[in-house]
Design an enzyme around this catalytic site. Sequence first.
Site, PDB file in Angstrom:
ATOM      1  N   LEU A 126      10.695 -18.990  -2.950  1.00 45.87           N
ATOM      2  CA  LEU A 126      12.065 -18.575  -2.718  1.00 45.87           C
ATOM      3  C   LEU A 126      12.106 -17.893  -1.360  1.00 45.87           C
ATOM      4  O   LEU A 126      11.178 -17.162  -1.005  1.00 45.87           O
ATOM      5  CB  LEU A 126      12.552 -17.597  -3.795  1.00 45.87           C
ATOM      6  CG  LEU A 126      12.899 -18.156  -5.176  1.00 45.87           C
ATOM      7  CD1 LEU A 126      13.308 -17.013  -6.105  1.00 45.87           C
ATOM      8  CD2 LEU A 126      14.009 -19.184  -5.095  1.00 45.87           C
ATOM      9  N   ASP A 127      13.175 -18.112  -0.604  1.00 45.21           N
ATOM     10  CA  ASP A 127      13.320 -17.425   0.674  1.00 45.21           C
ATOM     11  C   ASP A 127      13.292 -15.919   0.456  1.00 45.21           C
ATOM     12  O   ASP A 127      13.643 -15.417  -0.614  1.00 45.21           O
ATOM     13  CB  ASP A 127      14.653 -17.807   1.338  1.00 45.21           C
ATOM     14  CG  ASP A 127      14.776 -19.298   1.573  1.00 45.21           C
ATOM     15  OD1 ASP A 127      13.736 -19.940   1.785  1.00 45.21           O
ATOM     16  OD2 ASP A 127      15.914 -19.799   1.544  1.00 45.21           O
ATOM     17  N   ALA A 128      12.924 -15.195   1.502  1.00 43.67           N
ATOM     18  CA  ALA A 128      12.843 -13.742   1.390  1.00 43.67           C
ATOM     19  C   ALA A 128      14.173 -13.132   0.975  1.00 43.67           C
ATOM     20  O   ALA A 128      14.215 -12.161   0.215  1.00 43.67           O
ATOM     21  CB  ALA A 128      12.382 -13.140   2.720  1.00 43.67           C
TER      22      ALA A 128
END
Length: 267
Positions: A126-128
């Site tokens: 998942l993106d930050a």
Amino acid sequence: MRTTTTTTTTMNSTRPTTNDEYPVRLQKHLARAGVASRRGSEDLISSGRVTVNGEVITLLGSKIIPAHDVVAVDGVEIRTNADPVYLMLNKPAGYISTMSDPHARHTVAELVPTDQYPGLFPIGRLDADTTGLLLFTTDGELAHRIMHPHYEVHKRYDSQVERRLRDGEIQWLSDGVMLDDGLTAPALVKRIEPFEVCEKAIEGEVDHLSLCIHEGRKRQIRRMLDTIGHPVITLQRVAIGDLELGDLELGSWRLIDRQDIETLIEM
């Protein structure tokens, strides 16, 4: 150090009592320990970076008995749990989906019990700045199967975006959006009512959407929504296949059954 192409382990005459007392292929053992994917583990073996009981093993298909043989990669001993572990995390924003980072950024490793379950690693990313459901395991082989494009495992996201979408724009997302790396597969999109007003929105208006995709391109949903002129304000993954985040609190984790994971690749 002497290089050999086979490994021999003396087996007890008594019947094995645990899975770790059965012979297993070396690359499968490494994948299960979370060292790398199955293909990555094969590369480690071929490059001479893996030892068994102090001897370099380069022959793919060599077998070991985990309960008795000492396996190391680059001199570091590899340990596995008696049984693979599977868990879900409700990832907060601000954490990157890796177990370590050379730039000292916060990682998801800080949020899961790596001391209790050595070898844990995330299945996918998942993106930050994206929150929500992130799966972890010590079972590299099963993780490889889940991430393989063949299975087209669906992921569902809730998103707040700038401005209310027109019906034609929802259809655009549903049909596929042309990105710099090609046309996306059709997405299942619906509006989550009610229409909202949000202080984070530049123009004060927000639309709340549910989007379901099966591809795993980098920052895909954010790029899709940017392309049609509705930048993302918040993005949360709420389900992978039939496995839902539910009421798991932000930053918390819980164990799940292997059967829950296996259903993702049987859909």
